[in-house]
Design a protein around this motif. Structure first.
Motif, PDB file in Angstrom:
ATOM      1  N   UNK A  43      27.329 -25.223  47.638  1.00 14.07           N
ATOM      2  CA  UNK A  43      26.083 -24.515  47.394  1.00 14.07           C
ATOM      3  C   UNK A  43      25.702 -24.568  45.931  1.00 14.07           C
ATOM      4  N   UNK A  44      24.562 -23.953  45.592  1.00 12.15           N
ATOM      5  CA  UNK A  44      24.104 -23.951  44.211  1.00 12.15           C
ATOM      6  C   UNK A  44      23.026 -24.981  43.981  1.00 12.15           C
ATOM      7  N   UNK A  45      23.165 -25.744  42.878  1.00 12.75           N
ATOM      8  CA  UNK A  45      22.154 -26.743  42.541  1.00 12.75           C
ATOM      9  C   UNK A  45      22.050 -27.841  43.585  1.00 12.75           C
ATOM     10  N   UNK A  46      23.178 -28.179  44.180  1.00 15.42           N
ATOM     11  CA  UNK A  46      23.208 -29.176  45.251  1.00 15.42           C
ATOM     12  C   UNK A  46      23.786 -28.514  46.493  1.00 15.42           C
ATOM     13  N   UNK A  47      23.019 -28.467  47.573  1.00 13.08           N
ATOM     14  CA  UNK A  47      23.481 -27.848  48.808  1.00 13.08           C
ATOM     15  C   UNK A  47      23.859 -28.929  49.816  1.00 13.08           C
ATOM     16  N   UNK A  48      25.119 -28.895  50.223  1.00 11.65           N
ATOM     17  CA  UNK A  48      25.646 -29.904  51.141  1.00 11.65           C
ATOM     18  C   UNK A  48      26.490 -29.231  52.214  1.00 11.65           C
ATOM     19  N   UNK A  49      26.324 -29.680  53.446  1.00 11.23           N
ATOM     20  CA  UNK A  49      27.145 -29.180  54.544  1.00 11.23           C
ATOM     21  C   UNK A  49      27.559 -30.359  55.426  1.00 11.23           C
ATOM     22  N   UNK A  50      28.854 -30.479  55.657  1.00 17.02           N
ATOM     23  CA  UNK A  50      29.392 -31.472  56.586  1.00 17.02           C
ATOM     24  C   UNK A  50      30.317 -30.736  57.541  1.00 17.02           C
ATOM     25  N   UNK A  51      30.097 -30.907  58.829  1.00 16.57           N
ATOM     26  CA  UNK A  51      30.878 -30.189  59.834  1.00 16.57           C
ATOM     27  C   UNK A  51      31.287 -31.151  60.937  1.00 16.57           C
ATOM     28  N   UNK A  73      31.750 -33.772  67.635  1.00 20.00           N
ATOM     29  CA  UNK A  73      30.403 -33.509  67.140  1.00 20.00           C
ATOM     30  C   UNK A  73      30.431 -33.537  65.616  1.00 20.00           C
ATOM     31  N   UNK A  74      29.505 -34.258  65.013  1.00 19.86           N
ATOM     32  CA  UNK A  74      29.386 -34.355  63.554  1.00 19.86           C
ATOM     33  C   UNK A  74      28.004 -33.868  63.142  1.00 19.86           C
ATOM     34  N   UNK A  75      27.967 -32.986  62.149  1.00 17.66           N
ATOM     35  CA  UNK A  75      26.689 -32.488  61.616  1.00 17.66           C
ATOM     36  C   UNK A  75      26.726 -32.593  60.095  1.00 17.66           C
ATOM     37  N   UNK A  76      25.631 -33.124  59.507  1.00 18.45           N
ATOM     38  CA  UNK A  76      25.505 -33.193  58.056  1.00 18.45           C
ATOM     39  C   UNK A  76      24.134 -32.698  57.636  1.00 18.45           C
ATOM     40  N   UNK A  77      24.109 -31.996  56.497  1.00 17.26           N
ATOM     41  CA  UNK A  77      22.866 -31.442  55.975  1.00 17.26           C
ATOM     42  C   UNK A  77      22.900 -31.511  54.453  1.00 17.26           C
ATOM     43  N   UNK A  78      21.836 -32.045  53.854  1.00 13.93           N
ATOM     44  CA  UNK A  78      21.743 -32.151  52.404  1.00 13.93           C
ATOM     45  C   UNK A  78      20.440 -31.497  51.954  1.00 13.93           C
ATOM     46  N   UNK A  79      20.554 -30.482  51.105  1.00 13.05           N
ATOM     47  CA  UNK A  79      19.366 -29.757  50.667  1.00 13.05           C
ATOM     48  C   UNK A  79      18.613 -29.134  51.828  1.00 13.05           C
ATOM     49  N   UNK A  83      20.808 -34.567  58.220  1.00 14.15           N
ATOM     50  CA  UNK A  83      21.052 -35.992  58.037  1.00 14.15           C
ATOM     51  C   UNK A  83      21.784 -36.587  59.230  1.00 14.15           C
ATOM     52  N   UNK A  84      22.622 -35.809  59.884  1.00 16.30           N
ATOM     53  CA  UNK A  84      23.375 -36.282  61.051  1.00 16.30           C
ATOM     54  C   UNK A  84      23.527 -35.150  62.050  1.00 16.30           C
ATOM     55  N   UNK A  85      23.488 -35.500  63.327  1.00 17.69           N
ATOM     56  CA  UNK A  85      23.788 -34.572  64.419  1.00 17.69           C
ATOM     57  C   UNK A  85      24.210 -35.446  65.593  1.00 17.69           C
ATOM     58  N   UNK A  86      25.480 -35.825  65.595  1.00 19.01           N
ATOM     59  CA  UNK A  86      25.961 -36.863  66.504  1.00 19.01           C
ATOM     60  C   UNK A  86      26.999 -36.320  67.472  1.00 19.01           C
ATOM     61  N   UNK A  87      26.850 -36.670  68.731  1.00 19.82           N
ATOM     62  CA  UNK A  87      27.788 -36.243  69.773  1.00 19.82           C
ATOM     63  C   UNK A  87      28.420 -37.472  70.417  1.00 19.82           C
ATOM     64  N   UNK A  88      29.733 -37.390  70.695  1.00 19.39           N
ATOM     65  CA  UNK A  88      30.455 -38.481  71.344  1.00 19.39           C
ATOM     66  C   UNK A  88      31.400 -37.902  72.382  1.00 19.39           C
TER      67      UNK A  88
END
Length: 256
Positions: A43-51, A73-79, A83-88
Motif C-alpha cells: 500500500x501507499x504510493x504504489x498499491x499492489x495486490x496479488x492473491x 484462482x489467481x487475482x492481481x490488482x495494481x493501483x 490485472x488478472x482474475x484467472x480460474x483453473x
C-alpha cells in the motif's frame, strides 16, 4: 474485489477444510485434501495486490478408482485496477493408481482475464508412470492427449494467421512431471507440478507451465509456503506478453 476474493475462498475452502489427507492419488486413504493461500500486498504510493488460492481433493468411490480435482484462482490488482482474475480446474479419473503404470481420463476448464480467454476446455486421457515412491516422497510422469476448445473475446492475435477467429480448437499432447519430497526430517517440503502442451496439428500453438512450492511446517495443521508459478502461451491477443510469473507467500491449511 474483496467480495470476489471471499467467494473464491468459500469455493476453494468448502471441501478441503471438511476433509483430510495428502494429495497423492496412489495413497491408501479414501478421501484426501489440502488448501494453500498465498499472496502479496503493498500500500501507499504504489498499491499492489496479488492473491492465489489452490485446493486439491482426491476421493476413492470404488476400490480401484480415484477421482482427483485441483482448483486454483489467481487475482492481481495494481493501483486498484484489475490485472488478472484467472480460474483453473484440473479433474482426473484414475484406474488402479497403486500400480506403477495406470490409465487416466481428464477434463479441464479455465479462464484468463488478461489474455482475454472467456473459456477453455480440454477432454482427453493417457497414462501415468510412478517413477519413484518411498515413504511420503514420490515422483510421477504422465503422457496424455486432449481435444481443446478455447473461446476468446478478441480476434486480433500476435500470430496473424489466427486473426479473425474467436475460437481456436486443436488436439494436444501433454507431458506432465510432478512430485513431492519431505526433507530434513520433514522440516522442509518441496513440491512441483509442470507440463508442456504442444498442438498435434499446428507447430506454433503450444504452452507450458511450471509450478513450484516450498513449505515449512509451523504446526500440525499449518505450513508456511513460498510459491512460484511460471506460465507461457504461444498464441496470445495482440500486445500481450506470452509469459507470466508469480512469486507469492502464504500458508497451506490442513485438517490432518
Amino acid at each position: 474485489m474483496k467480495l470476489l476474493i471471499k467467494k473464491t475462498l468459500y469455493l476453494l475452502l468448502l471441501f478441503p477444510i471438511l476433509l483430510s489427507g495428502q494429495i497423492n492419488e496412489s495413497d491408501s486413504l479414501k478421501i484426501k485434501a489440502d488448501l494453500s493461500l498465498t499472496g502479496f500486498w503493498q500500500g501507499g504510493n504504489v498499491e499492489t495486490l496479488i492473491f492465489r488460492a489452490k485446493s486439491g481433493v482426491t476421493y476413492k468411490p470404488w476400490k480401484k478408482w480415484v477421482v482427483k480435482t485441483q482448483n486454483s484462482y489467481v487475482y492481481q490488482e495494481f493501483g486498484k485496477v484489475k490485472a488478472d482474475a484467472d480460474f483453473l480446474s484440473l479433474n482426473f479419473l484414475y484406474f488402479n493408481p497403486e500400480k506403477k503404470i495406470y490409465p487416466q481420463l481428464l477434463g479441464f476448464l479455465s479462464t484468463n482475464f488478461r489474455r482475454e480467454i472467456n473459456a477453455r476446455s480440454l477432454l482427453g486421457g493417457g497414462v501415468t508412470v510412478q517413477a519413484y515412491k518411498k515413504d511420503k516422497n514420490w515422483l510421477k510422469f504422465s503422457l496424455t492427449s486432449e481435444y481443446e476448445q478455447t473461446n476468446f473475446n478478441n480476434t486480433n492475435f500476435n500470430l496473424n494467421e489466427y486473426d479473425g477467429k474467436d475460437e481456436i480448437d486443436t488436439w494436444r499432447g501433454t507431458v506432465w512431471v510432478s512430485g513431492k519430497y519431505y526433507l530434513f526430517k520433514d522440516k522442509v517440503i518441496v513440491s512441483h507440478e509442470s507440463y508442456i502442451q504442444p498442438s498435434l496439428e499446428e507447430s506454433n500453438n503450444y504452452r507450458w507451465q511450471a509450478d513450484f512450492g516450498l513449505e515449512f511446517p509451523i504446526w500440525k495443521f499449518l505450513n508456511f509456503k513460498v510459491n512460484y508459478l511460471h506460465t507461457f502461451e504461444s498464441i496470445v491477443v495482440q500486445d500481450q506478453k506470452r509469459e507470466d510469473q508469480f512469486l507469492t507467500f502464504g500458508f497451506t491449511l490442513k485438517s490432518y
